[in-house]
Design a protein around this motif. Structure first.
Motif, PDB file in Angstrom:
ATOM      1  N   MET A   8       0.743  -1.059  -0.050  1.00 59.94           N
ATOM      2  CA  MET A   8       0.052  -0.107   0.185  1.00 59.94           C
ATOM      3  C   MET A   8       0.950   1.355  -0.230  1.00 59.94           C
ATOM      4  N   ILE A   9       0.822   2.075  -1.209  1.00 60.22           N
ATOM      5  CA  ILE A   9       1.679   3.467  -1.182  1.00 60.22           C
ATOM      6  C   ILE A   9       0.954   4.300  -0.341  1.00 60.22           C
ATOM      7  N   LYS A  10      -0.493   4.318  -0.525  1.00 64.93           N
ATOM      8  CA  LYS A  10      -1.614   5.215   0.255  1.00 64.93           C
ATOM      9  C   LYS A  10      -2.475   4.365   1.029  1.00 64.93           C
ATOM     10  N   SER A  11      -3.035   4.904   1.925  1.00 66.21           N
ATOM     11  CA  SER A  11      -4.028   3.990   2.633  1.00 66.21           C
ATOM     12  C   SER A  11      -5.153   3.938   1.577  1.00 66.21           C
ATOM     13  N   GLY A  12      -5.781   2.707   1.801  1.00 66.06           N
ATOM     14  CA  GLY A  12      -7.052   2.437   0.796  1.00 66.06           C
ATOM     15  C   GLY A  12      -8.203   1.652   1.648  1.00 66.06           C
ATOM     16  N   ASN A  13      -9.274   1.580   0.789  1.00 60.76           N
ATOM     17  CA  ASN A  13     -10.374   1.052   1.460  1.00 60.76           C
ATOM     18  C   ASN A  13     -11.290   0.350   0.295  1.00 60.76           C
ATOM     19  N   GLU A  36      -3.798  -0.521  -8.080  1.00 65.25           N
ATOM     20  CA  GLU A  36      -2.746  -0.085  -9.106  1.00 65.25           C
ATOM     21  C   GLU A  36      -2.796   1.025  -9.880  1.00 65.25           C
ATOM     22  N   LYS A  37      -4.293   0.843 -10.455  1.00 63.53           N
ATOM     23  CA  LYS A  37      -4.876   2.004 -11.460  1.00 63.53           C
ATOM     24  C   LYS A  37      -5.030   3.253 -11.147  1.00 63.53           C
ATOM     25  N   ASP A  38      -5.270   3.384  -9.428  1.00 65.61           N
ATOM     26  CA  ASP A  38      -5.173   4.812  -9.185  1.00 65.61           C
ATOM     27  C   ASP A  38      -4.209   5.091  -8.256  1.00 65.61           C
ATOM     28  N   GLY A  39      -3.116   4.388  -8.358  1.00 66.35           N
ATOM     29  CA  GLY A  39      -1.770   4.618  -7.649  1.00 66.35           C
ATOM     30  C   GLY A  39      -1.737   4.485  -6.188  1.00 66.35           C
ATOM     31  N   THR A  40      -2.799   3.588  -5.721  1.00 66.07           N
ATOM     32  CA  THR A  40      -2.984   3.581  -4.042  1.00 66.07           C
ATOM     33  C   THR A  40      -2.112   2.413  -3.753  1.00 66.07           C
ATOM     34  N   ALA A  41      -1.895   1.390  -4.634  1.00 66.69           N
ATOM     35  CA  ALA A  41      -0.818   0.197  -4.253  1.00 66.69           C
ATOM     36  C   ALA A  41      -0.127  -0.340  -5.533  1.00 66.69           C
TER      37      ALA A  41
END
Length: 242
Positions: A8-13, A36-41
């Protein structure tokens, strides 16, 4: 449905399940694709590390099969079975320990490579440093002559969005001068608010100074650190067998 691991590059839900930044999680493939598409992980995919994992899993299966044969041998006493299984597990534990040592060495090598890419300086393009120095001189003059703290911050943030990498890198090298200029204009502004604005401006310039390859290498390095810290050694399933 098949699961894959993501860092996780940024926290996600997703579906009410929280995934915190900086950690590795097993998720379904379609969730990984969305992240991956939105750059979250980013998917965890290191061929050499996966090879070590596969070897340990194969050894675990091999040990379980041999232990089962011992357990089913009616010619052996219970004491003999226990002794044979103990010796067998020691033998396979040593093999797995050797793989774990190679695994740790591979992680260290991958981390060093990622760190080198993430911290490399300069650009492959030809740079006119005299022109850059003049550009930065004008930027500093505009900040120094700004009528207000807010005006100076907005000026820097606006230029950071369109700043080339070489100029941004050079500006970061003398950012302490800008901090002094900005702080001198922050009279009457809440200290925490001023610090946050300065920090955000620095981050904007740093982003402009960082190439895509450096950003990717930075993510890779942090992912490897997460693997090293949270996954530990290979062979958890083996350790649970008797």
């Amino acid at each position: 449905m098949k699961q894959v691991e993501v860092y996780m590059i940024k926290s996600g839900n997703h579906g009410g399940v929280n995934h915190a930044a900086g950690f590795i999680y097993p998720v379904e493939e379609h969730i990984a694709a969305e992240y991956e598409k939105d750059g979250t992980a980013k998917k965890v995919n290191f061929t050499s590390l996966s090879a070590h994992d596969s070897k340990v899993e194969a050894l675990t299966d091999e040990y379980a099969e041999k232990a089962s044969v011992i357990e089913g041998d009616y010619r052996l006493t219970e004491e003999a079975k226990a002794e044979d299984k103990r010796a067998l597990k020691e033998e396979y534990a040593q093999k797995i320990a050797e793989i774990n040592e190679k695994y740790r060495q591979d992680i260290a090598t991958l981390k060093n490579g990622a760190l080198a890419k993430a911290t490399e300086l300069g650009t492959a393009e030809k740079v006119d440093y005299d022109a850059i120095k003049r550009k930065i001189g004008v930027l500093k003059s505009e900040v120094d002559m700004a009528y207000s703290f807010t005006g100076a911050i907005e000026y820097l943030q606006m230029h950071a969005k369109a700043m080339d990498q070489a100029t941004a890198t050079e500006l970061l090298a003398s950012f302490t001068e800008l901090i002094a200029m900005l702080q001198s204009k922050a009279t009457g502004i809440n200290e925490a608010v001023a610090k946050t604005a300065i920090r955000n401006t620095y981050d904007d310039i740093k982003k402009a100074a960082t190439s895509e390859s450096q950003t990717a290498a930075n993510v890779e390095y942090r992912m490897l650190e997460a693997i090293e810290q949270y996954r530990g050694s290979l062979g958890y399933r083996f350790s649970r067998l008797k």
